[in-house]
Design an enzyme around this catalytic site. Structure first.
Site, PDB file in Angstrom:
ATOM      1  N   HIS A 162       0.856  -1.189   0.000  1.00  0.00           N
ATOM      2  CA  HIS A 162       0.000   0.000   0.000  1.00  0.00           C
ATOM      3  C   HIS A 162       0.892   1.239   0.000  1.00  0.00           C
ATOM      4  CE1 HIS A 162      -3.132  -2.849   1.252  1.00  0.00           C
ATOM      5  NE2 HIS A 162      -4.017  -1.942   0.892  1.00  0.00           N
ATOM      6  N   LYS A 166       0.224   4.543   4.635  1.00  0.00           N
ATOM      7  CA  LYS A 166      -0.638   3.610   5.376  1.00  0.00           C
ATOM      8  C   LYS A 166       0.199   2.865   6.411  1.00  0.00           C
ATOM      9  CE  LYS A 166      -3.763  -0.335   4.722  1.00  0.00           C
ATOM     10  NZ  LYS A 166      -4.875   0.102   5.580  1.00  0.00           N
TER      11      LYS A 166
END
Lengths: 276, 276
Positions: A162, A166
């Site tokens: 990601h 994140k």
């Protein structure tokens, strides 16, 4: 059938802007040019191309919403705000009588469900709006319930990538761990391999430059103990369009439910997928 | 609980030999040292290490089976013979009262089911004995029934590789096409990419040398029309061990059903997986 009026809250946040953009390009929807925003936002308006969206701070929301309701009549609210706002916003929507689609994650989820159940409005609440991923998760859940132990004796590897910002592990990957456990694989959540390094994402994963700032790639690999059988499941999402499109489907579904006078009911993306 | 006696028919065929080998190494089973074979087989015996298996031609089978039944008492028959023998063998098992696991593909499948239904024995009939692949197919079938249209707007690519001798397209891949069609993808069976070239299998697919003569690799790739979402499902089987192991599970399941006096009933691998 006329178009459905939609108020997208959480601008200038990425997801809220993305959903608002989609409604502007889609004849089935009409965007209300107001958006609830956080107390920390300095701007009072936000432009999507030539469309000016008025940003409403928490202190002003009660009066603003009364005026909007008077002017617009029925509309669906969409929430892509902040985990800290989830419960307060849900209570606000319920108090005012605004059916809503909650795409914001976090907050006290139990209290969120209770708030809607005690109210006179229906809502779609889904931590993941990507229809196909929700469908894939439902498949795995089905298999784990129907064929427990299916992958006994298999080893599992889970890796996900990601955008760098994140911090936590993918919620989808964690949900999948629970299904694989039921299917006979002893695999702890903390063994999920989490990639956040831009260089590795570019060179080893092959994630396109333009999506390094927003992507969710997942691969689950299962190998039998004699190494003769290998399963691999991958779902790679670039950008946020798939979530925005799923949100539009949730809006359509919710507006049907409102027409059918469904009160105090929480729907999920699986309900939206099934469409009944 | 004592071990289960098993007669594996179809030796010296690959699958029959593989299953027989597994039963010899597994304390839960006891292999009967006889095997029904085809009229074209010249040999009268076949050796698995030091175990001598007597091969029984069709003309001799009635008398031989009477003697075997007298000597061995209850046993389960396993059939890995030839498509042309499927119906004749099933009728033979039913006439003599031999519960059987049918792993042979082809023949008249409708007649096969009818034969068992009209008989006093239970049978497990499964064109694919690999439990995990059967489970994966069941997942896709579930999704296609529960979420029709889930992958609308997606493009699909299916490629499969099998040993050079396999002339037809993978039956598993064809079954999957039907599920994907239900999920909204217009994809005709003949678009399945079929690899049978040993050089390509080695160099481009990376299939190990020792499994070029026996493997089943499948990959299904789904891409959204805006290209931002990609799903990929792969199941790669090397050799035949996974099918043999699934066959052993089917034998165990069938022997439980015999003990419960289940007559004239056809079970599938999905039943074996569920285990009830």
């Amino acid at each position: 059938m006329g178009s459905i009026k939609v108020m997208v809250n959480g601008m200038p946040g990425n997801m809220a802007v993305n959903v608002a953009k989609q409604t502007l390009q889609d004849e089935r929807f009409e965007l209300i040019h107001h958006s609830l925003t956080g107390p920390e936002i300095a701007d009072t308006e936000y432009f999507i191309d030539s469309a000016k969206i008025m940003l409403i701070k928490p202190a002003a929301r009660d009066q603003a919403i009364t005026e909007i309701k008077q002017k617009e009549g029925f509309f669906v609210s969409v929430d892509y705000t902040h985990p800290s706002a989830v419960n307060g916003n849900a209570e606000f929507y319920c108090r005012i009588g605004l059916p809503f689609v909650m795409g914001t994650t976090g907050g006290d989820r139990k209290r969120l469900l209770d708030t809607v159940s005690a109210s006179s409005i229906p809502a779609v609440i889904a931590p993941n709006m990507a229809k196909q991923i929700v469908g894939f998760q439902a498949m795995m859940e089905y298999a784990s319930n129907t064929f427990p132990g299916l992958f006994e004796g298999y080893t599992l590897e889970i890796k996900e990538s990601h955008q760098k910002g994140k911090a936590d592990t993918s919620g989808t990957a964690k949900a999948m761990v629970a299904y694989f456990n039921k299917m006979g694989i002893n695999f702890p959540e903390q063994d999920i391999l989490k990639e956040r390094d831009i260089e590795v994402q570019k060179t080893r994963w092959g994630i396109p430059q333009e999506y390094l700032g927003g992507h969710g790639w997942h691969t689950y690999t299962l190998v039998s103990n004699d190494k003769t059988v290998r399963f691999e499941f991958t779902h790679n999402v670039n950008g946020r369009d798939v979530y925005a499109k799923g949100t539009l489907d949730a809006i359509l579904y919710l507006s049907k439910k409102v027409n059918a006078s469904t009160m105090g009911t929480v729907f999920t993306m699986a309900d939206v997928l099934k469409g009944n």
